[in-house]
Motif scaffolding. Structure first.
Motif, short mmCIF file in Angstrom:
data_model
loop_
_atom_site.label_atom_id
_atom_site.label_comp_id
_atom_site.label_asym_id
_atom_site.label_seq_id
_atom_site.Cartn_x
_atom_site.Cartn_y
_atom_site.Cartn_z
N ALA A 93 1.74 -3.09 9.67
CA ALA A 93 2.32 -2.74 8.38
C ALA A 93 3.40 -1.70 8.62
CB ALA A 93 1.25 -2.20 7.45
N TYR A 94 4.62 -2.14 8.50
CA TYR A 94 5.74 -1.22 8.64
C TYR A 94 6.64 -1.35 7.41
CZ TYR A 94 4.16 -1.19 13.47
OH TYR A 94 3.40 -1.09 14.59
N GLU A 95 7.42 -0.32 7.18
CA GLU A 95 8.26 -0.28 6.00
C GLU A 95 9.73 -0.34 6.39
OE1 GLU A 95 7.13 -0.24 2.89
OE2 GLU A 95 5.07 -0.26 3.61
N GLU A 96 10.54 -0.83 5.44
CA GLU A 96 11.98 -0.84 5.68
C GLU A 96 12.61 0.50 5.35
OE1 GLU A 96 14.17 -4.28 4.38
OE2 GLU A 96 12.42 -5.58 4.61
N ASP A 97 11.87 1.34 4.62
CA ASP A 97 12.38 2.68 4.31
C ASP A 97 11.39 3.73 4.80
OD1 ASP A 97 14.72 1.87 2.72
OD2 ASP A 97 13.19 1.03 1.40
N LEU A 98 11.95 4.90 5.09
CA LEU A 98 11.10 6.00 5.53
C LEU A 98 10.70 6.82 4.31
CD1 LEU A 98 9.83 7.61 7.82
CD2 LEU A 98 11.96 8.89 8.01
N ASN A 99 9.41 6.91 4.07
CA ASN A 99 8.92 7.64 2.89
C ASN A 99 8.24 8.95 3.28
OD1 ASN A 99 9.65 5.57 0.96
ND2 ASN A 99 8.05 4.34 1.91
N LEU A 100 8.91 9.71 4.12
CA LEU A 100 8.32 10.99 4.52
C LEU A 100 9.16 12.15 4.01
CD1 LEU A 100 6.99 10.82 8.17
CD2 LEU A 100 5.72 11.30 6.10
N VAL A 153 -0.54 13.71 6.33
CA VAL A 153 0.75 14.39 6.44
C VAL A 153 0.80 15.47 5.37
CG1 VAL A 153 3.25 14.09 6.54
CG2 VAL A 153 1.74 12.13 6.99
N LEU A 183 0.82 -1.21 0.00
CA LEU A 183 0.00 0.00 0.00
C LEU A 183 0.85 1.25 0.00
CD1 LEU A 183 -1.74 -1.95 2.48
CD2 LEU A 183 -3.34 -0.39 1.40
N ASP A 184 2.14 1.12 -0.18
CA ASP A 184 2.99 2.27 0.08
C ASP A 184 3.21 3.16 -1.13
OD1 ASP A 184 4.43 0.38 -1.16
OD2 ASP A 184 6.28 0.75 -0.07
N ILE A 202 -0.62 8.26 7.07
CA ILE A 202 -0.10 7.16 7.89
C ILE A 202 -1.27 6.52 8.61
CG2 ILE A 202 1.32 6.58 9.91
CD1 ILE A 202 3.14 8.94 9.16
N SER A 245 11.72 13.81 9.40
CA SER A 245 12.44 12.62 8.94
C SER A 245 13.80 12.52 9.63
CB SER A 245 12.61 12.64 7.42
OG SER A 245 13.26 13.82 7.03
N ILE A 270 13.14 11.20 13.14
CA ILE A 270 12.91 9.74 13.16
C ILE A 270 14.22 9.00 12.97
CG2 ILE A 270 11.75 7.82 11.98
CD1 ILE A 270 9.47 9.74 11.28
N HIS A 271 15.04 9.48 12.04
CA HIS A 271 16.33 8.83 11.81
C HIS A 271 17.22 8.86 13.04
CE1 HIS A 271 15.71 9.04 7.25
NE2 HIS A 271 15.76 7.77 7.60
N LYS A 297 6.85 4.32 18.13
CA LYS A 297 6.60 3.07 17.40
C LYS A 297 7.83 2.57 16.65
CE LYS A 297 1.73 2.27 16.24
NZ LYS A 297 0.74 2.29 15.12
N ALA A 303 11.48 -4.25 9.43
CA ALA A 303 10.71 -3.10 8.94
C ALA A 303 10.19 -2.36 10.16
CB ALA A 303 9.56 -3.57 8.06
N TYR A 304 10.64 -1.12 10.35
CA TYR A 304 10.22 -0.43 11.57
C TYR A 304 9.67 0.97 11.33
CZ TYR A 304 15.29 0.46 11.05
OH TYR A 304 16.53 0.73 10.56
N TYR A 305 9.69 1.41 10.06
CA TYR A 305 9.18 2.75 9.77
C TYR A 305 7.67 2.73 9.55
CZ TYR A 305 13.98 4.30 9.00
OH TYR A 305 15.30 4.63 9.16
N GLN A 358 4.21 3.03 7.73
CA GLN A 358 3.80 2.89 6.34
C GLN A 358 3.09 4.17 5.90
OE1 GLN A 358 0.53 0.16 5.25
NE2 GLN A 358 2.04 -0.89 4.01
N VAL A 359 3.56 4.75 4.81
CA VAL A 359 2.95 5.97 4.29
C VAL A 359 2.20 5.62 3.01
CG1 VAL A 359 3.34 8.31 3.45
CG2 VAL A 359 4.79 7.38 5.27
#
Lengths: 419, 419
Positions: free
Chosen positions: A412-419, B389, A360-361, B406, B12, B15-16, B319, B330-332, B334-335
C-alpha cells in the motif's frame, strides 16, 4: 454421471473445517539470510541481556555524576580526558575524580563512570573539556538488560519472521533458524475451453488466466509453485495427473471443472484417491461450488473456474490453510470495517464477497466496489485490494453504511506524501 | 577530522529530495510466471473484448426468449434439445423455435439463442426439458465486451503486478511482460563493535543485527541483496569496498559509522566517490543523522547504527526510492490515522517515530507503542507492525488521541475468525 445434490454450509463453518485438519509441515533449519517469511518453529529465549553491558547511546564523555555537582554557566567544571575509546573497544582505565573517557556511540561505559555527557553539552580543549550543568547517576547510559533479561522469550514459536525478528535472531547468534517448511503447491487448471497463454485464440476458447493467477497468489505467500496440464475429457489420465502432482506437492489446487454439470470429473478423482471431502458447496457468492478435500495429509482445493470466484476461494480457504500448515499462530483473514462509498442494492441470499478498493489514508477507512464485478470478471481483480463481505439475508447496502472488509493486497503506497 | 556542522531538514523535505532524483531502472521483459511484484513498464491495452463472445455463466440451456412467453407453473413449456456443448466447444446448430442447446459454464451462446435457462430452472427428460417461467432476451448471458472493450487500458504503466494483473496479462497472451528492473542492493554494515552472527561474543562487542535486518527488509521488497564487510578503521580500503559494491549494485546501504563523531569516515567516502549529499541530518528521532547521497545515478543510504533508527530510515527513505526506481506510480508510505491506546508524554522537539502495534480488526484503528522503545531497541521492532508519527513541537499525547501511523508489515492475520 448425474448432477450431485450438494448441501451448502456457511463460510465460517467451511473455513473452520479447513483449518481444523491437523496438517502441519515438518520443521527444519534454514539459513538466517533465507528465513524471512517463514514461521518460527521454536521460542527464541534470551541467552544474555540486551544491552549486554552498560553502554553509551551517544558520542560523549563518561564521567562520575558526583563530580558534576554544582556545575553551571557561571561555574563551568573542567574534566581531564584520560582515554579515548571507539565502539567495540573497552577502556582499561578506571575513571577517577574529575576524570573522563571520550566514548563513542555503542561503546561500553568504563569502570568508575556512571554518567555520560553528550558531546554537544561540552566545550572541548586539547586534553580536557568543561560542562555547565550537573548530571545524575545513569544519565545517558543504556543500562545492561534494560531491554531484555536472560530467559525472556524474545520471539515466539508461531511468529512470522520479519526484518525485526531477523535482527533479534542475528543478535543471539542464530546463523540457522528453526522454522516450519513451506508447503509447495501444484496448480492444475482444467477446462476444455482453456488455451495456454502463448496459444493463438480459437473460437469459443479463452486463455487460462486462473492457473497463472493462483501461481501468483501462492508466490505472494512465498511458496514454490508448479503448474500441470491435464486432459479433462479423460478421467483415467486426470486421476494419474492428480496423483503425480500429489507426489510432488503438499497442496493441490485445481481450478475449473468444478461447476455442477455433466462433465465435472472432480468427485470421481476424489473417490479414486480416497479423499475426504470437507465440503463441496458453500453458502457464498461467488464460489459456491468451491470444494476442499484432504487425502494423505494433503489438501486438495477445488476452486471455481470463474476468476473472481477462484480469487475469493484462494483468499478464504487456501491462505488460512497455508498459514496453519506453516505453523503460524495467526492464520485467519483480518476483517476490518470500512465505510461503503457506493450503494450496493443487490440482494444477498448467501454471503457475498465483492472485489473492492479500500482506502485507508484518511481518518476513516472507506471501500468502493472495484468496477465491473460479476464472478467472471478479471480486470476488476487487478484493480482491487480488498473484498467487501456482505452477510447473507441482507440487501440494500447504501453509501455510508459500515461494512466488513478483508484486505487482499499487502503493498500500500500513496501517490502523495501525507506527512 | 573535526565534528561537522549539520543542518537538519524536515522529514517530508528529506523524502522529497530522495524521490526527486531522476533515477529509474531500465525496462526489460520477464516471463509472466516471474513477473509478480514488478512494476509494469507499459500500459496494457485490450486487443479484444472481455468476454470475447456472448457466453453462458451457468450450466443450462440456450434458447430463444420469445419461445418462453406464457410459461408458468400451470403451463410448462417444453423445448427440444438439439445439441450438447461443453465449454470451449461451439455448436454448429442454429437454435430454432422451441429448440435449445445444452450448454456448459463458459461456453459460447449458439446462434439463434438469446437467453440461457439455468439447469436448476428446468425439469429434464431424455431429449427435452420444460420450464415454468418466461425469460427475457439476454437473461443469464454474459455479453461480449460487457467487461472490457477493444482499446481499453486494462492495466496501467506504473502499476504493481499483482495476481489479478497476472490474470489479465494471461488473458491477453502476455507470456512475457514489460517491466522495470528491480534495483539490487549492496549492504555494508560498519562499526568496530560489530561481530558476525556466527562469531563468539567478545567484551564490548555486539553481533551485527542491522546488516541482516536491512537484507530482510530488501527481500520483503523482492530485491536481490548482497552484504559486504569493510574495515572501518582503514579509509582507503573502505573507499575501495564501497566502489566495488557500486559496481555490482544499484543501491548501497551502509549502517553504522554515521554518528557525529571522531571516527566517522562516511563523509570522506562520499567525497572520494564524488557523491552529491542530498542531506546528512534530518529533524527526526530516531535517525537524525541519516544520510542520503547520489553518485553515478546510484543511491547511497547511510542509515544509523541504532537498530530502530536504521529500521525507520529504511521505511522512510529507502522504500520510496526503491518504488520510484522500479517505476511505481505510487511510491510514498501510506499514512493512516489511529487511536493511541497509551499515554505518550515525551516532548517531541523533532518529528518522532515510534515502533508500534496497530490493530485494524475493529470498528476503529488503534495503535500502541511496541514495548521498550529506545532507538537502540531491537526486540520491539520484531513485535511492531507500524510506526506512530508524532509531529515536532508537541508533547503529551494521551490515550484516545488520534495519531498518524505508517504500517510497516504487510502480513496481517488474526488468531480468531471474525466473519
Amino acid at each position: 454421471m448425474s448432477v450431485e445434490k450438494r448441501t451448502p454450509i456457511p463460510v465460517s463453518e467451511a473455513i473452520h473445517r479447513v483449518v481444523q485438519q491437523d496438517i502441519t509441515m515438518p520443521t527444519r533449519q534454514v539459513k538466517l539470510a533465507d528465513s524471512t517469511g517463514y514461521i518460527l518453529a521454536e521460542d527464541i529465549v534470551a541467552t544474555y541481556e540486551i544491552p549486554r553491558f552498560d553502554k553509551s547511546p551517544y558520542d560523549g564523555y563518561a564521567l562520575r555524576a558526583q563530580d558534576t555537582e554544582g556545575a553551571s554557566g557561571d561555574n563551568r567544571l573542567e574534566f581531564k580526558v584520560i582515554d579515548h575509546i571507539g565502539a567495540g573497544s573497552v577502556s582499561s582505565k578506571v575513571v577517577g575524580e574529575r576524570e573522563a573517557v571520550r566514548i563513542m556511540t555503542g561503546a561500553k561505559v568504563p569502570e568508575g563512570a556512571d554518567a555520560i555527557v553528550m558531546l554537544e553539552q561540552t566545550v572541548e580543549s586539547e586534553d580536557s573539556f568543561t560542562i555547565r550543568k550537573p548530571f545524575q547517576v545513569g544519565d545517558n547510559i543504556a543500562r545492561k538488560g534494560e531491554e531484555t533479561q536472560i530467559g525472556d522469550v524474545v520471539l515466539e514459536r508461531g511468529q512470522r519472521i520479519n526484518p525485526g525478528a531477523i535482527a533479534v535472531l542475528a543478535t543471539y547468534g542464530y546463523s540457522e533458524v528453526p522454522v516450519y517448511e513451506k508447503p509447495s503447491v501444484g496448480v492444475i487448471a482444467t477446462g476444455s475451453e482453456l488455451l495456454n497463454v502463448e496459444d493463438e485464440l480459437e473460437e469459443g476458447k479463452i486463455r487460462n488466466s486462473n492457473g497463472p493467477m493462483i501461481a501468483s497468489l501462492s508466490q505472494q505467500l512465498g511458496l514454490e509453485v508448479e503448474t500441470y496440464q491435464i486432459q479433462q475429457d479423460d478421467l483415467e489420465s486426470s486421476i494419474e495427473a492428480v496423483k503425480r502432482a500429489m507426489q510432488q506437492h503438499d497442496i493441490i489446487i485445481t481450478t475449473g471443472g468444478v461447476s455442477v454439470g455433466d462433465f465435472d470429473y472432480l468427485p470421481e478423482i476424489y473417490k479414486a484417491i480416497d479423499a475426504e471431502v470437507l465440503f463441496n458447496k458453500i453458502a457464498m457468492r461467488p464460489g459456491s461450488v468451491t470444494t476442499v478435500a484432504v487425502a494423505n495429509d494433503q489438501y486438495l482445493f477445488g476452486l471455481s473456474g470463474n476468476p473472481s470466484a477462484c480469487f475469493t476461494g484462494f483468499q478464504l480457504y487456501v491462505k488460512p490453510a497455508v498459514n496453519k500448515m506453516m505453523g503460524a499462530q495467526a492464520y485467519y483473514p483480518q476483517v476490518i470495517q470500512a465505510t461503503l462509498m457506493e450503494d450496493f442494492g443487490k440482494p444477498n441470499p448467501f454471503t457475498r464477497f465483492i472485489r473492492a478498493e479500500a482506502t485507508l489514508d484518511g481518518q476513516q477507512m472507506t471501500v468502493t466496489p472495484a468496477g465491473f464485478n460479476k464472478s467472471g470478471a478479471v480486470v476488476s481483480i487487478a484493480h482491487s485490494n480488498a473484498m467487501i463481505v456482505l452477510p447473507k439475508g441482507t440487501r440494500g447496502f447504501k453509501k455510508g453504511y459500515t461494512v466488513n472488509v478483508i484486505l487482499t493486497e499487502s503493498h500500500a503506497y500513496e501517490e502523495d506524501l501525507n506527512l
